[in-house]
Write an enzyme that holds these catalytic residues in place. Structure first.
Site, short mmCIF file in Angstrom:
data_model
loop_
_atom_site.label_atom_id
_atom_site.label_comp_id
_atom_site.label_asym_id
_atom_site.label_seq_id
_atom_site.Cartn_x
_atom_site.Cartn_y
_atom_site.Cartn_z
N ARG A 59 0.82 -1.22 0.00
CA ARG A 59 0.00 0.00 0.00
C ARG A 59 0.85 1.27 0.00
O ARG A 59 0.35 2.34 -0.38
CB ARG A 59 -1.00 -0.04 1.17
CG ARG A 59 -2.08 -1.10 0.96
CD ARG A 59 -3.00 -1.19 2.15
NE ARG A 59 -2.35 -1.72 3.33
CZ ARG A 59 -2.33 -3.01 3.67
NH1 ARG A 59 -2.96 -3.89 2.92
NH2 ARG A 59 -1.72 -3.41 4.76
N GLU A 96 8.34 -11.08 14.82
CA GLU A 96 8.07 -11.69 16.12
C GLU A 96 8.45 -13.18 16.07
O GLU A 96 9.06 -13.71 16.99
CB GLU A 96 6.59 -11.51 16.47
CG GLU A 96 6.30 -11.76 17.92
CD GLU A 96 4.83 -11.50 18.26
OE1 GLU A 96 4.11 -10.99 17.38
OE2 GLU A 96 4.45 -11.83 19.39
P1 AMP Z 1 4.97 -2.81 11.20
O1 AMP Z 1 6.18 -3.40 10.54
O2 AMP Z 1 4.57 -3.53 12.43
O3 AMP Z 1 5.12 -1.31 11.44
O4 AMP Z 1 3.76 -3.03 10.21
C1 AMP Z 1 3.67 -2.24 9.14
C2 AMP Z 1 2.90 -2.81 7.99
O5 AMP Z 1 1.88 -3.72 8.35
C3 AMP Z 1 2.28 -1.64 7.31
O6 AMP Z 1 2.86 -1.58 6.04
C4 AMP Z 1 0.80 -1.93 7.27
O7 AMP Z 1 0.43 -2.05 5.94
C5 AMP Z 1 0.58 -3.23 7.99
N1 AMP Z 1 -0.20 -3.16 9.22
C6 AMP Z 1 0.23 -3.55 10.46
N2 AMP Z 1 -0.74 -3.44 11.36
C7 AMP Z 1 -1.82 -2.97 10.73
C8 AMP Z 1 -3.17 -2.64 11.13
N3 AMP Z 1 -3.60 -2.78 12.40
N4 AMP Z 1 -4.01 -2.16 10.21
C9 AMP Z 1 -3.60 -2.01 8.93
N5 AMP Z 1 -2.36 -2.31 8.48
C10 AMP Z 1 -1.48 -2.80 9.36
#
Ligand code: AMP
Length: 175
Positions: A59, A96
């Protein structure tokens, strides 16, 4: 359009993709022309000085491309493994459970280019921090990352700041 009105275009889907996750779905915002345009404008106002945009799969490509069109900058793609056809450089990072990898076309980022990272959602910051590492490996300077939405309480912003990157998010939602 105010940020409050933009936030009304975010749909929350409980227990997706797994139990306990409140998924913040931006497809209603993308589907509304005025909201998508206002989002792009708000990102552009907060972009600062940069030479090139890096969009994170998947996205981040949508908002990165829209911002690139609005500002007249180029866009490079930070992708999951095995998707880019040319010679790539990669960066492995811990999840994780297990590891993941991001890739970038080798030589596509000019040395010392100021790269603006763009993604849709900042959660734990693991993906964005890995993308920053990868871009720096390729010689880029990365000091700011733009997100449409940040999930508060997951320390993603702290993780990026610790890596010398200022996170800028249009909307804040609880994790
Ligand atoms: P992170 O690496 O944990 O910061 O996760 C980031 C990626 O996961 C982003 O590119 C989002 O597209 C997706 N993502 C993680 N959690 C969510 C959520 N609760 N809602 C929507 N997208 C999420």
């Amino acid at each position: 359009m105010t940020l409050e009105k933009l936030a009304a275009h975010v749909r929350t889907v409980a227990d997706f993709p797994k139990a306990g996750i409140q998924f913040r779905d931006l497809t209603p915002l993308l589907a509304d022309g005025a909201a998508f345009q206002a989002t792009t404008a708000a990102l552009a106002e907060r972009a600062g000085a940069f030479d090139l945009i890096a969009g994170v799969e998947a996205r981040g490509f949508l908002f990165g491309a829209a911002l690139a069109q609005r500002t007249g900058h180029g866009l490079v793609l930070v992708r999951k493994p095995g998707k880019l056809p040319g010679q790539t450089i990669g960066h492995d990072y811990a999840l994780e459970y297990g590891t993941d990898r991001l890739e970038l076309h080798d030589g596509q980022v000019p040395k010392s280019a100021r790269v603006l990272l763009v993604d849709d959602v900042l959660a734990t910051g693991g993906t964005a921090a890995a993308a920053v590492e990868l871009l720096r490996k390729s010689g880029a300077t990365v000091t700011r990352a733009l997100f449409v939405l940040e999930l508060d309480g997951l320390s993603g912003a702290q993780k990026l700041r610790a890596a010398g990157v200022e996170p800028v998010s249009l909307l804040h939602f609880p994790a």
